[in-house]
Design a protein around this motif. Structure first.
Motif, PDB file in Angstrom:
ATOM      1  N   LYS A 140      84.850  57.875  12.944  1.00 39.76           N
ATOM      2  CA  LYS A 140      83.836  58.888  13.224  1.00 39.76           C
ATOM      3  C   LYS A 140      82.525  58.484  12.552  1.00 39.76           C
ATOM      4  O   LYS A 140      82.529  57.831  11.509  1.00 39.76           O
ATOM      5  N   MET A 141      81.420  58.868  13.175  1.00 43.35           N
ATOM      6  CA  MET A 141      80.120  58.462  12.674  1.00 43.35           C
ATOM      7  C   MET A 141      79.927  58.968  11.253  1.00 43.35           C
ATOM      8  O   MET A 141      80.084  60.157  10.971  1.00 43.35           O
ATOM      9  N   SER A 142      79.572  58.062  10.368  1.00 37.53           N
ATOM     10  CA  SER A 142      79.470  58.408   8.948  1.00 37.53           C
ATOM     11  C   SER A 142      78.466  57.500   8.266  1.00 37.53           C
ATOM     12  O   SER A 142      78.481  56.282   8.464  1.00 37.53           O
ATOM     13  N   LYS A 143      77.598  58.092   7.481  1.00 34.54           N
ATOM     14  CA  LYS A 143      76.617  57.299   6.750  1.00 34.54           C
ATOM     15  C   LYS A 143      77.308  56.361   5.767  1.00 34.54           C
ATOM     16  O   LYS A 143      76.888  55.221   5.579  1.00 34.54           O
ATOM     17  N   SER A 144      78.378  56.840   5.144  1.00 33.87           N
ATOM     18  CA  SER A 144      79.076  56.020   4.151  1.00 33.87           C
ATOM     19  C   SER A 144      79.738  54.795   4.787  1.00 33.87           C
ATOM     20  O   SER A 144      79.916  53.775   4.132  1.00 33.87           O
ATOM     21  N   LEU A 145      80.084  54.881   6.080  1.00 35.83           N
ATOM     22  CA  LEU A 145      80.707  53.752   6.772  1.00 35.83           C
ATOM     23  C   LEU A 145      79.669  52.835   7.410  1.00 35.83           C
ATOM     24  O   LEU A 145      80.005  51.766   7.919  1.00 35.83           O
ATOM     25  N   GLY A 146      78.417  53.269   7.422  1.00 33.85           N
ATOM     26  CA  GLY A 146      77.351  52.449   7.985  1.00 33.85           C
ATOM     27  C   GLY A 146      77.383  52.329   9.496  1.00 33.85           C
ATOM     28  O   GLY A 146      76.729  51.457  10.065  1.00 33.85           O
ATOM     29  N   ASN A 147      78.126  53.204  10.171  1.00 34.74           N
ATOM     30  CA  ASN A 147      78.245  53.118  11.627  1.00 34.74           C
ATOM     31  C   ASN A 147      77.475  54.249  12.324  1.00 34.74           C
ATOM     32  O   ASN A 147      77.846  54.709  13.393  1.00 34.74           O
ATOM     33  N   TYR A 148      76.404  54.684  11.683  1.00 30.98           N
ATOM     34  CA  TYR A 148      75.695  55.873  12.149  1.00 30.98           C
ATOM     35  C   TYR A 148      74.334  55.549  12.763  1.00 30.98           C
ATOM     36  O   TYR A 148      73.772  54.471  12.572  1.00 30.98           O
ATOM     37  N   ILE A 149      73.828  56.507  13.533  1.00 24.62           N
ATOM     38  CA  ILE A 149      72.446  56.505  14.006  1.00 24.62           C
ATOM     39  C   ILE A 149      71.828  57.794  13.485  1.00 24.62           C
ATOM     40  O   ILE A 149      72.298  58.881  13.819  1.00 24.62           O
ATOM     41  N   GLY A 150      70.806  57.692  12.655  1.00 26.86           N
ATOM     42  CA  GLY A 150      70.187  58.886  12.080  1.00 26.86           C
ATOM     43  C   GLY A 150      69.116  59.453  13.003  1.00 26.86           C
ATOM     44  O   GLY A 150      68.328  58.692  13.573  1.00 26.86           O
ATOM     45  N   VAL A 151      69.080  60.771  13.146  1.00 25.77           N
ATOM     46  CA  VAL A 151      68.082  61.378  14.034  1.00 25.77           C
ATOM     47  C   VAL A 151      66.665  61.186  13.512  1.00 25.77           C
ATOM     48  O   VAL A 151      65.700  61.326  14.266  1.00 25.77           O
ATOM     49  N   ASP A 152      66.518  60.850  12.230  1.00 28.31           N
ATOM     50  CA  ASP A 152      65.186  60.643  11.671  1.00 28.31           C
ATOM     51  C   ASP A 152      64.865  59.162  11.473  1.00 28.31           C
ATOM     52  O   ASP A 152      63.898  58.804  10.811  1.00 28.31           O
ATOM     53  N   GLU A 153      65.660  58.292  12.086  1.00 28.31           N
ATOM     54  CA  GLU A 153      65.403  56.858  11.979  1.00 28.31           C
ATOM     55  C   GLU A 153      64.245  56.437  12.876  1.00 28.31           C
ATOM     56  O   GLU A 153      63.913  57.095  13.867  1.00 28.31           O
ATOM     57  N   ASP A 154      63.663  55.297  12.532  1.00 33.42           N
ATOM     58  CA  ASP A 154      62.626  54.685  13.340  1.00 33.42           C
ATOM     59  C   ASP A 154      63.173  54.408  14.741  1.00 33.42           C
ATOM     60  O   ASP A 154      64.329  54.030  14.906  1.00 33.42           O
ATOM     61  N   ALA A 155      62.330  54.599  15.771  1.00 32.50           N
ATOM     62  CA  ALA A 155      62.759  54.420  17.156  1.00 32.50           C
ATOM     63  C   ALA A 155      63.291  53.015  17.413  1.00 32.50           C
ATOM     64  O   ALA A 155      64.250  52.830  18.173  1.00 32.50           O
ATOM     65  N   LYS A 156      62.693  52.016  16.770  1.00 30.49           N
ATOM     66  CA  LYS A 156      63.125  50.634  16.980  1.00 30.49           C
ATOM     67  C   LYS A 156      64.548  50.425  16.455  1.00 30.49           C
ATOM     68  O   LYS A 156      65.372  49.777  17.104  1.00 30.49           O
ATOM     69  N   ASP A 157      64.823  50.958  15.267  1.00 29.99           N
ATOM     70  CA  ASP A 157      66.161  50.826  14.705  1.00 29.99           C
ATOM     71  C   ASP A 157      67.171  51.598  15.539  1.00 29.99           C
ATOM     72  O   ASP A 157      68.296  51.136  15.757  1.00 29.99           O
TER      73      ASP A 157
END
Length: 323
Positions: A140-157
């Motif tokens: 499951k998407m998790s910041k701790s696992l590094g497999n996430y997409i953050g809604v506040d991330e840069d559009a390029k990332d």
């Protein structure tokens, strides 16, 4: 595991970041917002005892994580039982009609419904949503696992991460992360199943849909061009975002601090942020790494009034020199 207890300041800082993210999705002006300290800081110990009397230990041990830890003789602190109780009591106070949660919140949300009945409040309707699997296609998407997409991330990332989603997750992401109509998603699914379209092209459509929810059309266009530069044409001869700087900033020897040049693009908040990138070796000028010393740009770096700056591996921009 037993959660680490955070300070009040840490909780407030975390809450602020959550608000910044959620208000990208819901309308702030139509939202009633409460800090549950409004009622918990006023609660007497007698009221705490009364609340805790509403649930048995056996009921608490029905929660999967508590049951597993108890069966494996791992410690469970008494205060941990208060987490679902507190969440449930929030529903009592705000008189929730509906509580929305991921399927991993089933126990807590249902407890809210039960506690409401004990306090004579109309019971809420639980509404559960599936958990989103991360871009690794496994957990499951998790910041701790590094497999996430953050809604506040840069559009390029964001764009690059979305393009890494496994092909078999494309439809799930359309269903759970976009506003695309279900009928259209069904059609896309059929096209993919029949091999009539390249999954890469559908992921590009997916990226466009997701990024449009959180970023401007200009930022989306920059993200698409950046991806093309990195992974499709393998060079920067594409339409990159353009920034400008004034060559009058150069000194009499025709030299300009690379720090000032990068800062003048308006893409970074402060000199300290740029300086940190330089010290980390994260800035490239015309595909040559800019060392911490010397940090200068000369006329020889400017070809046809242009330079290409790159931050890290992903973010290109074309610097146009005004004459």
């Amino acid at each position: 595991k037993t959660r680490n207890q955070l300070s009040k300041e840490q909780v407030e800082d975390n809450a602020q970041t959550y608000l910044e993210q959620i208000f990208k999705v819901i309308d702030k002006d139509k939202t009633e917002l409460h800090n549950n300290a409004e009622w918990f800081e006023k609660m007497t110990f007698g009221e705490v005892i009364n609340l805790s009397s509403k649930v048995t230990v056996a009921r608490m041990l029905e929660r999967d994580d508590f049951a597993n830890r108890y069966a494996n003789h791992k410690p469970i602190a008494i205060h941990e039982f208060f987490y679902p109780l507190m969440q449930a009591y929030d529903s009592v106070v705000v008189k929730a009609d509906i509580e929305l949660g991921g399927i991993d919140q089933t126990f807590n949300v249902m407890m809210g419904r039960n506690i409401q009945k004990d306090f004579g409040v109309d019971q809420q309707v639980p509404l559960f949503i599936p958990l989103l699997v991360g871009i690794d296609g496994k957990e499951k998407m998790s910041k701790s696992l590094g497999n996430y997409i953050g809604v506040d991330e840069d559009a390029k990332d964001m764009y690059i991460k979305i393009m890494k989603i496994p092909d078999n997750m494309i439809i799930t992401y359309f269903e759970l992360t976009t506003d695309v109509h279900p009928d259209k998603i069904t059609n896309i699914s059929k096209l993919l199943a029949n091999g009539e379209v390249n999954p890469r092209d559908i992921k590009m459509l997916l990226a466009r849909e997701i990024i449009s929810l959180y970023h401007s059309q200009e930022e989306l266009r920059e993200a698409e061009n950046n991806f093309a530069a990195l992974y499709q044409k393998k060079n920067v001869e594409v339409e990159l975002p353009i920034v400008e700087f004034d060559p009058k900033l150069m000194n009499e020897n025709g030299m300009l601090s690379i720090l000032d040049c990068i800062l003048s693009t308006g893409k970074y908040k402060s000199k300290s942020e740029v300086r940190r990138l330089l010290e980390q070796g994260g800035i490239y000028l015309n595909e040559k790494r800019v060392d911490d010393n010397p940090k200068i740009v000369t006329e020889s770096d400017i070809v046809d009034n242009e330079m290409v700056l790159r931050r890290g591996k992903k973010n290109y921009m074309k610097v146009l020199v005004k004459r």
